[in-house]
Motif scaffolding. Structure first.
Motif, PDB file in Angstrom:
ATOM      1  N   HIS A  33       0.847  -1.193   0.000  1.00  0.00           N
ATOM      2  CA  HIS A  33       0.000   0.000   0.000  1.00  0.00           C
ATOM      3  C   HIS A  33       0.881   1.240   0.000  1.00  0.00           C
ATOM      4  CE1 HIS A  33      -3.811  -2.154   0.912  1.00  0.00           C
ATOM      5  NE2 HIS A  33      -2.974  -3.013   1.445  1.00  0.00           N
ATOM      6  N   LYS A  34       0.754   2.059  -1.024  1.00  0.00           N
ATOM      7  CA  LYS A  34       1.524   3.294  -1.134  1.00  0.00           C
ATOM      8  C   LYS A  34       0.571   4.475  -1.004  1.00  0.00           C
ATOM      9  CE  LYS A  34       4.775   1.205  -4.411  1.00  0.00           C
ATOM     10  NZ  LYS A  34       5.417   1.349  -5.739  1.00  0.00           N
ATOM     11  N   ALA A  35       0.909   5.389  -0.105  1.00  0.00           N
ATOM     12  CA  ALA A  35       0.015   6.545   0.063  1.00  0.00           C
ATOM     13  C   ALA A  35       0.710   7.654   0.814  1.00  0.00           C
ATOM     14  CB  ALA A  35      -1.244   6.136   0.824  1.00  0.00           C
ATOM     15  N   SER A  36       0.453   8.858   0.418  1.00  0.00           N
ATOM     16  CA  SER A  36       0.688  10.004   1.288  1.00  0.00           C
ATOM     17  C   SER A  36      -0.701  10.393   1.819  1.00  0.00           C
ATOM     18  CB  SER A  36       1.351  11.153   0.529  1.00  0.00           C
ATOM     19  OG  SER A  36       0.638  11.457  -0.662  1.00  0.00           O
TER      20      SER A  36
ATOM     21  N   TYR B  33      -2.587   9.392   7.686  1.00  0.00           N
ATOM     22  CA  TYR B  33      -1.697   9.974   6.683  1.00  0.00           C
ATOM     23  C   TYR B  33      -0.611   8.944   6.427  1.00  0.00           C
ATOM     24  CZ  TYR B  33       1.230  13.412   4.261  1.00  0.00           C
ATOM     25  OH  TYR B  33       1.973  14.081   3.326  1.00  0.00           O
ATOM     26  N   GLY B  34      -0.117   8.897   5.198  1.00  0.00           N
ATOM     27  CA  GLY B  34       0.832   7.851   4.846  1.00  0.00           C
ATOM     28  C   GLY B  34       2.054   7.797   5.733  1.00  0.00           C
ATOM     29  N   LEU B  35       2.525   8.964   6.186  1.00  0.00           N
ATOM     30  CA  LEU B  35       3.707   9.009   7.038  1.00  0.00           C
ATOM     31  C   LEU B  35       3.466   8.332   8.384  1.00  0.00           C
ATOM     32  CD1 LEU B  35       6.599  10.136   6.937  1.00  0.00           C
ATOM     33  CD2 LEU B  35       5.737  12.208   8.051  1.00  0.00           C
ATOM     34  N   HIS B  36       2.211   8.290   8.807  1.00  0.00           N
ATOM     35  CA  HIS B  36       1.883   7.690  10.100  1.00  0.00           C
ATOM     36  C   HIS B  36       1.544   6.210   9.998  1.00  0.00           C
ATOM     37  CE1 HIS B  36       0.573  12.049  11.086  1.00  0.00           C
ATOM     38  NE2 HIS B  36       1.868  11.884  11.271  1.00  0.00           N
ATOM     39  N   GLY B  37       1.527   5.671   8.793  1.00  0.00           N
ATOM     40  CA  GLY B  37       1.327   4.237   8.660  1.00  0.00           C
ATOM     41  C   GLY B  37       0.319   3.847   7.607  1.00  0.00           C
ATOM     42  N   THR B  38       0.625   2.741   6.946  1.00  0.00           N
ATOM     43  CA  THR B  38      -0.260   2.099   5.986  1.00  0.00           C
ATOM     44  C   THR B  38      -0.384   0.635   6.394  1.00  0.00           C
ATOM     45  OG1 THR B  38       1.513   1.357   4.518  1.00  0.00           O
ATOM     46  CG2 THR B  38       0.683   3.604   4.179  1.00  0.00           C
ATOM     47  N   PRO B  39      -1.269  -0.124   5.774  1.00  0.00           N
ATOM     48  CA  PRO B  39      -1.316  -1.556   6.106  1.00  0.00           C
ATOM     49  C   PRO B  39       0.041  -2.237   5.954  1.00  0.00           C
ATOM     50  CG  PRO B  39      -3.243  -0.953   4.831  1.00  0.00           C
ATOM     51  CD  PRO B  39      -2.348   0.256   4.833  1.00  0.00           C
ATOM     52  N   THR B  40       0.841  -1.812   4.985  1.00  0.00           N
ATOM     53  CA  THR B  40       2.147  -2.437   4.757  1.00  0.00           C
ATOM     54  C   THR B  40       3.112  -2.138   5.894  1.00  0.00           C
ATOM     55  OG1 THR B  40       1.789  -2.138   2.379  1.00  0.00           O
ATOM     56  CG2 THR B  40       4.022  -2.694   3.090  1.00  0.00           C
ATOM     57  N   SER B  41       3.220  -0.881   6.281  1.00  0.00           N
ATOM     58  CA  SER B  41       4.156  -0.539   7.361  1.00  0.00           C
ATOM     59  C   SER B  41       3.673  -1.065   8.707  1.00  0.00           C
ATOM     60  CB  SER B  41       4.374   0.975   7.427  1.00  0.00           C
ATOM     61  OG  SER B  41       3.174   1.653   7.707  1.00  0.00           O
ATOM     62  N   PHE B  42       2.351  -1.037   8.944  1.00  0.00           N
ATOM     63  CA  PHE B  42       1.826  -1.599  10.194  1.00  0.00           C
ATOM     64  C   PHE B  42       2.165  -3.082  10.300  1.00  0.00           C
ATOM     65  CE2 PHE B  42      -1.936   1.539  11.097  1.00  0.00           C
ATOM     66  CZ  PHE B  42      -1.010   2.536  11.346  1.00  0.00           C
ATOM     67  N   MET B  43       2.017  -3.796   9.210  1.00  0.00           N
ATOM     68  CA  MET B  43       2.295  -5.227   9.228  1.00  0.00           C
ATOM     69  C   MET B  43       3.768  -5.495   9.533  1.00  0.00           C
ATOM     70  SD  MET B  43       1.379  -8.096   6.352  1.00  0.00           S
ATOM     71  CE  MET B  43      -0.374  -7.792   6.587  1.00  0.00           C
ATOM     72  N   LEU B  44       4.652  -4.710   8.921  1.00  0.00           N
ATOM     73  CA  LEU B  44       6.074  -4.899   9.192  1.00  0.00           C
ATOM     74  C   LEU B  44       6.402  -4.549  10.638  1.00  0.00           C
ATOM     75  CD1 LEU B  44       8.881  -5.623   8.285  1.00  0.00           C
ATOM     76  CD2 LEU B  44       9.149  -3.311   7.363  1.00  0.00           C
ATOM     77  N   GLU B  45       5.835  -3.483  11.154  1.00  0.00           N
ATOM     78  CA  GLU B  45       6.067  -3.124  12.553  1.00  0.00           C
ATOM     79  C   GLU B  45       5.646  -4.252  13.493  1.00  0.00           C
ATOM     80  OE1 GLU B  45       5.474   1.755  12.322  1.00  0.00           O
ATOM     81  OE2 GLU B  45       3.841   0.458  13.029  1.00  0.00           O
ATOM     82  N   GLU B  46       4.493  -4.836  13.235  1.00  0.00           N
ATOM     83  CA  GLU B  46       4.004  -5.896  14.103  1.00  0.00           C
ATOM     84  C   GLU B  46       4.900  -7.137  14.032  1.00  0.00           C
ATOM     85  OE1 GLU B  46       1.285  -5.802  16.330  1.00  0.00           O
ATOM     86  OE2 GLU B  46       1.670  -3.688  15.901  1.00  0.00           O
TER      87      GLU B  46
ATOM     88  N   THR C  37       8.387  11.851  18.988  1.00  0.00           N
ATOM     89  CA  THR C  37       9.579  12.356  18.317  1.00  0.00           C
ATOM     90  C   THR C  37       9.637  11.848  16.883  1.00  0.00           C
ATOM     91  OG1 THR C  37      10.817  12.504  20.388  1.00  0.00           O
ATOM     92  CG2 THR C  37      12.110  12.380  18.358  1.00  0.00           C
ATOM     93  N   HIS C  38       9.292  10.594  16.687  1.00  0.00           N
ATOM     94  CA  HIS C  38       9.251   9.985  15.359  1.00  0.00           C
ATOM     95  C   HIS C  38       8.348  10.802  14.432  1.00  0.00           C
ATOM     96  CE1 HIS C  38       7.873   6.952  12.360  1.00  0.00           C
ATOM     97  NE2 HIS C  38       9.062   6.414  12.528  1.00  0.00           N
ATOM     98  N   MET C  39       7.174  11.192  14.951  1.00  0.00           N
ATOM     99  CA  MET C  39       6.228  11.974  14.154  1.00  0.00           C
ATOM    100  C   MET C  39       6.787  13.358  13.853  1.00  0.00           C
ATOM    101  SD  MET C  39       3.878  14.684  14.457  1.00  0.00           S
ATOM    102  CE  MET C  39       3.401  14.762  16.183  1.00  0.00           C
ATOM    103  N   ARG C  40       7.335  14.019  14.876  1.00  0.00           N
ATOM    104  CA  ARG C  40       7.808  15.387  14.688  1.00  0.00           C
ATOM    105  C   ARG C  40       9.019  15.464  13.763  1.00  0.00           C
ATOM    106  NH1 ARG C  40       5.988  16.028  20.406  1.00  0.00           N
ATOM    107  NH2 ARG C  40       7.969  15.098  21.069  1.00  0.00           N
ATOM    108  N   MET C  41       9.812  14.400  13.710  1.00  0.00           N
ATOM    109  CA  MET C  41      10.963  14.372  12.812  1.00  0.00           C
ATOM    110  C   MET C  41      10.569  13.986  11.389  1.00  0.00           C
ATOM    111  SD  MET C  41      13.426  15.509  14.503  1.00  0.00           S
ATOM    112  CE  MET C  41      14.636  15.250  13.206  1.00  0.00           C
ATOM    113  N   GLY C  42       9.352  13.494  11.206  1.00  0.00           N
ATOM    114  CA  GLY C  42       8.885  13.145   9.869  1.00  0.00           C
ATOM    115  C   GLY C  42       9.544  11.915   9.284  1.00  0.00           C
ATOM    116  N   TRP C  43       9.941  10.984  10.136  1.00  0.00           N
ATOM    117  CA  TRP C  43      10.601   9.776   9.642  1.00  0.00           C
ATOM    118  C   TRP C  43       9.575   8.786   9.088  1.00  0.00           C
ATOM    119  CZ3 TRP C  43      13.967  10.267  14.467  1.00  0.00           C
ATOM    120  CH2 TRP C  43      15.239  10.772  14.120  1.00  0.00           C
ATOM    121  N   GLY C  44       9.855   8.270   7.909  1.00  0.00           N
ATOM    122  CA  GLY C  44       9.012   7.254   7.309  1.00  0.00           C
ATOM    123  C   GLY C  44       9.852   6.325   6.461  1.00  0.00           C
ATOM    124  N   VAL C  45       9.267   5.214   6.038  1.00  0.00           N
ATOM    125  CA  VAL C  45       9.966   4.263   5.171  1.00  0.00           C
ATOM    126  C   VAL C  45       9.120   4.015   3.930  1.00  0.00           C
ATOM    127  CG1 VAL C  45      11.125   3.164   7.120  1.00  0.00           C
ATOM    128  CG2 VAL C  45       8.958   2.214   6.294  1.00  0.00           C
ATOM    129  N   GLY C  46       9.792   3.668   2.848  1.00  0.00           N
ATOM    130  CA  GLY C  46       9.090   3.429   1.599  1.00  0.00           C
ATOM    131  C   GLY C  46       8.353   2.095   1.598  1.00  0.00           C
TER     132      GLY C  46
END
Length: 396
Positions: A31-34, A57-70, A240-249
């Protein structure tokens, strides 16, 4: 009467077709999204980016990033994980979230070099002081902790020189003084030992990894993770993660999700071959020390044995000081299967020579150190490569 063709631009953007639900395949969807679309204003106002209950918002998570985090949380034995663009970014996230001007961070002298440089430069510029302690001596940590100490970094084993510390003893020192602990678990990869349960049901507070290494396994993805078990600590990091705007592709997350199922198998294969090669080097007269935690005689072997079931495919050898750095470089250059390059845990074996005097204030050995990252080639082929390189460089 013929139907009028719709306005193409609008029709293609707002097409009514939705594929049916229920599609299941071995690999998860990407899932790709901003922008994330909300069904109504009530949903927009009700959703909270701090949880995985919905998407904002895409920076805060998509199904793909949530799955990897879990899945990384499961790998580490934690409850929550945050993803960042690299292992060094994971170290920076922890430092930035937990330290402020006037605070102090303690770092092992044998820790990952760029993490130490972050403390020497950026953290120092922000008014955060640091001290380096001897990870092989819990008394050194005891002496270093002071009223300003807010974070203790741990690393097992030490970077490049591979000393394995007494993790339970170091954790007891920090816990008795109420100081938060963070472990660089890139070497262990969540496989070699359980960082959250090291002794008496206790473990580290934070576990970070360079997912670039074993979870990826391909040498083609840069990513890091920060995992916790405490919700309040996780939220502190997440703000801090949110305020720094860190995300992964999304495509990088997809690559990690594809590689994770084979991680235990790959880790075991790297481990077996590395031990075989380390034992071979232990019989060679050119070296004065083989640094592999699972090898008896390597610094901290007993500590490794007390908490670990496996070891990464990484070890170093220290050449006798009668050989010059130029001679050792000639050996490295003569290797054919081993490629000269940083990082490790991929399918291709890598090699890098290091000058010990430039890495430690008080190096335990004299001579040139060479670190080997063992790939997935056969042990016999790699030993043959060692032999021909020793002969070609005149070290045989």
């Amino acid at each position: 009467m013929t139907q009028k063709k719709p306005d193409l631009a609008t029709a293609l953007i707002h097409h009514a077709y939705e594929p049916p639900a229920g599609f299941v395949a071995p690999q998860p969807a990407v899932h790709k999204a901003s922008t994330v679309i909300f069904p109504n204003t009530a949903a927009l106002r009700a959703r909270n980016w701090k949880s995985k209950a919905g998407y904002t918002y895409g920076l805060h998570g998509t199904p793909t990033s949530f799955m990897l985090e879990e899945r990384i949380a499961t790998l580490e034995g934690g409850l929550q994980t945050l993803l960042v663009p690299s292992g060094l970014a994971a170290i920076a996230l922890v430092d930035m979230a937990l330290l402020k001007s006037g605070d102090e961070v303690l770092i092992p002298d044998n820790a990952y070099g760029p993490g130490k440089e972050l403390a020497r430069n950026e953290l120092a510029g922000w008014g955060v002081t640091h001290r380096f302690y001897d990870a092989m001596d819990p008394g050194s940590l005891t002496a270093a902790i002071g009223p300003a100490t807010k974070l203790v970094w741990l690393e097992a084993p030490g970077s490049v020189t591979m000393e394995f510390p007494d993790l339970p003893a170091l954790l007891r020192v920090a816990r008795e003084r109420g100081v938060t602990t963070a472990l660089d678990n890139t070497w262990g990869a969540g496989v070699a030992f359980d960082a959250f349960d090291l002794a008496d049901g206790q473990g580290v507070d934070i576990c970070m990894q360079a997912l670039t290494k074993y979870p990826s396994g391909g040498g083609d993805v840069l990513m890091g993770s920060v995992t916790t078990r405490d919700e309040a600590l996780h939220l502190k990091l997440k703000f801090t993660h949110m305020r720094m705007g860190w995300g992964v592709g999304a495509n990088d997350a997809e690559a990690l999700l594809r590689s994770l199922p084979s991680l235990p198998l790959r880790y075991a294969a790297h481990d077996a071959t590395a031990r075989t090669l380390a034992q071979w080097w232990a019989t060679q007269p050119q070296v004065v020390q083989v640094l592999h935690p699972a090898l008896p005689g390597s610094p901290g072997h007993a500590h490794w044995k007390a908490v670990c079931t496996q070891a990464a495919g990484l070890f170093s050898v220290v050449f006798d000081e009668r050989f010059t750095a130029k001679q050792v470089d000639a050996f490295v250059d003569a290797l054919r299967l081993f490629k000269l390059g940083y990082s490790w845990a991929g399918p291709v074996s890598l090699v890098v020579p290091y000058d010990l005097s430039s890495m430690r204030e008080h190096p335990a050995w004299k001579g040139t150190l060479v670190r080997f990252s063992i790939g997935l080639e056969s042990a016999d082929a790699l030993i043959t490569d060692f032999e021909q390189a020793l002969a070609a460089s005149g070290l045989a």
